[in-house]
Design an enzyme around this catalytic site. Structure first.
Site, mmCIF file in Angstrom:
data_model
loop_
_atom_site.group_PDB
_atom_site.id
_atom_site.type_symbol
_atom_site.label_atom_id
_atom_site.label_comp_id
_atom_site.label_asym_id
_atom_site.label_seq_id
_atom_site.Cartn_x
_atom_site.Cartn_y
_atom_site.Cartn_z
ATOM 1 C CB CYS A 12 -5.264 -0.413 2.355
ATOM 2 S SG CYS A 12 -3.851 -0.883 3.699
ATOM 3 C CB CYS A 16 -4.074 3.366 5.567
ATOM 4 S SG CYS A 16 -3.801 3.198 3.938
ATOM 5 C CB CYS A 35 -0.430 2.243 5.484
ATOM 6 S SG CYS A 35 -1.064 0.715 5.071
ATOM 7 C CB CYS A 48 -0.687 0.055 1.213
ATOM 8 S SG CYS A 48 -1.807 1.512 1.390
ATOM 9 C CB CYS A 68 -9.514 -3.698 -11.391
ATOM 10 S SG CYS A 68 -9.235 -2.517 -12.789
#
Ligand SMILES: [Zn+2]
Length: 172
Positions: free
Chosen positions: A137, A140, A91, A88, A160
């Site tokens: 995510c 975060c 984070c 990510c 996607c």
């Protein structure tokens, strides 16, 4: 008579070896550092939007925090074929492995499953007059992209994802 005892012996040995190798295999599997992150409320990153704005680039902020979408075929990773791990961008939580990346033809990096299902959250998104499954995510809350039910086996799913929402680390 002797021969049949020998045969039984040999079969027993075979079975033992099989059982042993299964045990070794399952042990080595469970040693993978898959779930080192403890998932509870305190594990979540909560930041004010102004803090996010300071930390992220303008593009990252737009995608992750304002649920934007990069234009197809413009991102850094749709055509990345290197082996490694995608994290990510907000984070650094591990999200996807290159092993599950596939050619979707969409112009966005596409994966058939996350590294760990607990590392992403899926929510219904009804924006733009469409019903889609939004992928976030789990650490975060950053917007990553969408998941569609038209992916390849073994999951049949297509995650996607915006390149901007991802950081990539090449396998050494
Ligand atoms: Zn994150």
């Amino acid at each position: 008579m002797d021969k049949s005892i020998y045969m039984i012996n040999a079969r027993l040995k075979c079975g033992l070896i099989l059982a042993l190798s299964l045990i070794i295999f399952s042990c080595s599997k469970s040693q993978e550092p898959k779930k080192t992150i403890v998932k509870d409320m305190s594990d979540k990153i909560v930041k004010s939007e102004s803090d996010w704005k300071k930390e992220l680039s303008t593009e990252e902020y737009h995608i992750l925090r304002e649920k934007g979408t990069e234009r197809a075929f413009t991102g850094e990773f749709w055509n990345n074929h290197d082996e490694g791990t995608y994290y990510c961008a907000g984070c650094h939580q591990k999200l996807f492995s290159s092993a599950t990346k596939f050619e979707s033809g969409s112009g966005w990096p596409s994966f058939y499953e996350p590294i760990d299902e607990e590392n992403v959250e899926v929510e219904k998104d009804t924006s733009f007059g469409m019903v889609r499954e939004e992928v976030l995510c789990s650490k975060c809350g950053g917007h990553l992209g969408h998941v569609f039910p038209d992916g390849p086996e073994p999951t049949g799913l297509r995650y996607c994802i915006n390149s901007v929402a991802l950081d990539f680390e090449k396998e050494q």
